[in-house]
Design a protein around this motif. Sequence first.
Motif, PDB file in Angstrom:
ATOM      1  N   SER A 185       1.590  -1.715   4.102  1.00  0.00           N
ATOM      2  CA  SER A 185       1.268  -3.133   4.304  1.00  0.00           C
ATOM      3  C   SER A 185       0.947  -3.787   2.963  1.00  0.00           C
ATOM      4  N   CYS A 222      -6.211  -2.614   0.400  1.00  0.00           N
ATOM      5  CA  CYS A 222      -5.442  -2.529   1.651  1.00  0.00           C
ATOM      6  C   CYS A 222      -6.442  -2.648   2.786  1.00  0.00           C
ATOM      7  N   ASN A 270      -6.002  -2.114   5.872  1.00  0.00           N
ATOM      8  CA  ASN A 270      -5.894  -1.010   6.848  1.00  0.00           C
ATOM      9  C   ASN A 270      -6.633   0.227   6.369  1.00  0.00           C
ATOM     10  N   CYS A 271      -6.239   0.702   5.162  1.00  0.00           N
ATOM     11  CA  CYS A 271      -6.711   2.005   4.681  1.00  0.00           C
ATOM     12  C   CYS A 271      -7.955   1.888   3.803  1.00  0.00           C
ATOM     13  N   CYS A 293       0.267   3.081   3.811  1.00  0.00           N
ATOM     14  CA  CYS A 293       0.712   2.475   5.079  1.00  0.00           C
ATOM     15  C   CYS A 293       1.812   1.428   4.920  1.00  0.00           C
ATOM     16  N   CYS A 302       0.846  -1.197   0.000  1.00  0.00           N
ATOM     17  CA  CYS A 302       0.000   0.000   0.000  1.00  0.00           C
ATOM     18  C   CYS A 302       0.882   1.249   0.000  1.00  0.00           C
TER      19      CYS A 302
HETATM   20 ZN   LIG Z   1      -2.784   1.073   3.506  1.00  0.00          ZN
END
Ligand SMILES: [Zn+2]
Length: 451
Positions: free
Chosen positions: A365, A378, A380-381, A363, A360
């Motif tokens: 990841s 992603c 997370n985001c 972030c 990503c």
């Molecule tokens: Zn991310």
Amino acid sequence: MIVVIFRIGIDDTDTSSGYCTTFVATLLLEEALRLGFEIIDFPHLVRLNPNIPYKTRGNAAVALILKGEIEKVEILFKKFEEICEGLIDEKADKPNPVMAFYNGDQELLREFYNRCLVSEISIEETMGLARKLGIKFLALRGVRGLIGAIAAIGANLDEFTYELLAYRDPNDKGRERGLSYAKVLEMDRLFKKYTFHNIDEGKKRILITPHGRDPVLVGIRGSDPDKLIEAFKFLGIQAQRWLIFKTNQGTDAHLKEAMKNENFARYGVIYEEAKIKDRPKVMPGGHVILDCLIKGKHAEALVYSESGAMNKLARYLHEGDLVRIGGGIKEIGASKMTINVERIEILSLSDVYLRKRPVCARCGSRLKSAGSGKGLICKNCKIEIPFEFHILTKIERPLMEGQVLLPPPRSRRHLTKPIEGNYQGIRKEFSLDYFYSKFLFPQKESVVNLS
Ligand SMILES: [Zn+2]
């Protein structure tokens, strides 16, 4: 009185003391000098196919090249019998000493020697050859030794090295040879340019002394007989006799011969191109199996854990790599063969990539699949990419084209050519400077340091 140049071949299938053949040869040479024979060349110490299971340790045979009265050869045969009497162990089936005599054209035996380097030769064929060429021989028990004795006579040694072999009193059966690793290491450092396989630095092991109870004190291998004497002198040990042999050790003679013809048979030596078909398999205990294709035939090449760096590096081989494998055929069937590997040369390496999803941009990841045909996400985001793709990273491997992989010195064959330097023997005429016997030359100053 007929004076001829002739060759005496000796083989002795003793397994517990591998250097007996050279010792017998040394005693016989001493007798030949007493009888007035002239020594035409260094005695030849010849190593044959290392894969033959019933071989003497190291599969060595010796040839003496002499000139003198043919009528006196009978005395040499008698002396041989006398020397070997003490060696034969009635309870064991070994040794089976054989001495052969030939004064014909050596060229006629060249092919026989070459085949003895790479394949298994039958005793019937050898007896037939002896009859055809009029080779006289004396077999004190079994005749198997005739194969090595004739091969030694036929060994042309186009490429060679030397070995100085020093002997103690044969009645002295102690194991102590009075040499420390530090001393041999020092000798190795001083004579590195001229001598090889003196020590194994990885295991701090001395390689110039045998471990058994045979009469050999040391065997120093190298390219120049005069330097071997200097190196021996440096070690400062006492010997009753020492003699320098010309030998095919350290020349890869068997692999060179294997390159000329296929030897796809049991115990055959091969040196063939192999295409790696799969990832190397590492077995419990660390042995590596390379699945490969050799001349269209499926092969499993075994790289034993004892092969040190060769074993470690073979693990990095990959499907598509092209190597040249040297070794012996352990088993062979209609569809598959198994090879004991002793040398790997890397011819070409395929590009190997690691295939990963991108990370990503925000972030860092690793992106995941958002579902079949839905691109990447992603977690997370929650950022989405509407299509799926991978990043390919080329994997760097600790291998290079042209690189040669060998086991450490302690695990090498006698025939293995060292990669630590060029030790090809320089041509020198034989003289009695290369032979010492305290019985034959009592006045001659021994080069050993007796202090
Ligand atoms: Zn991310």
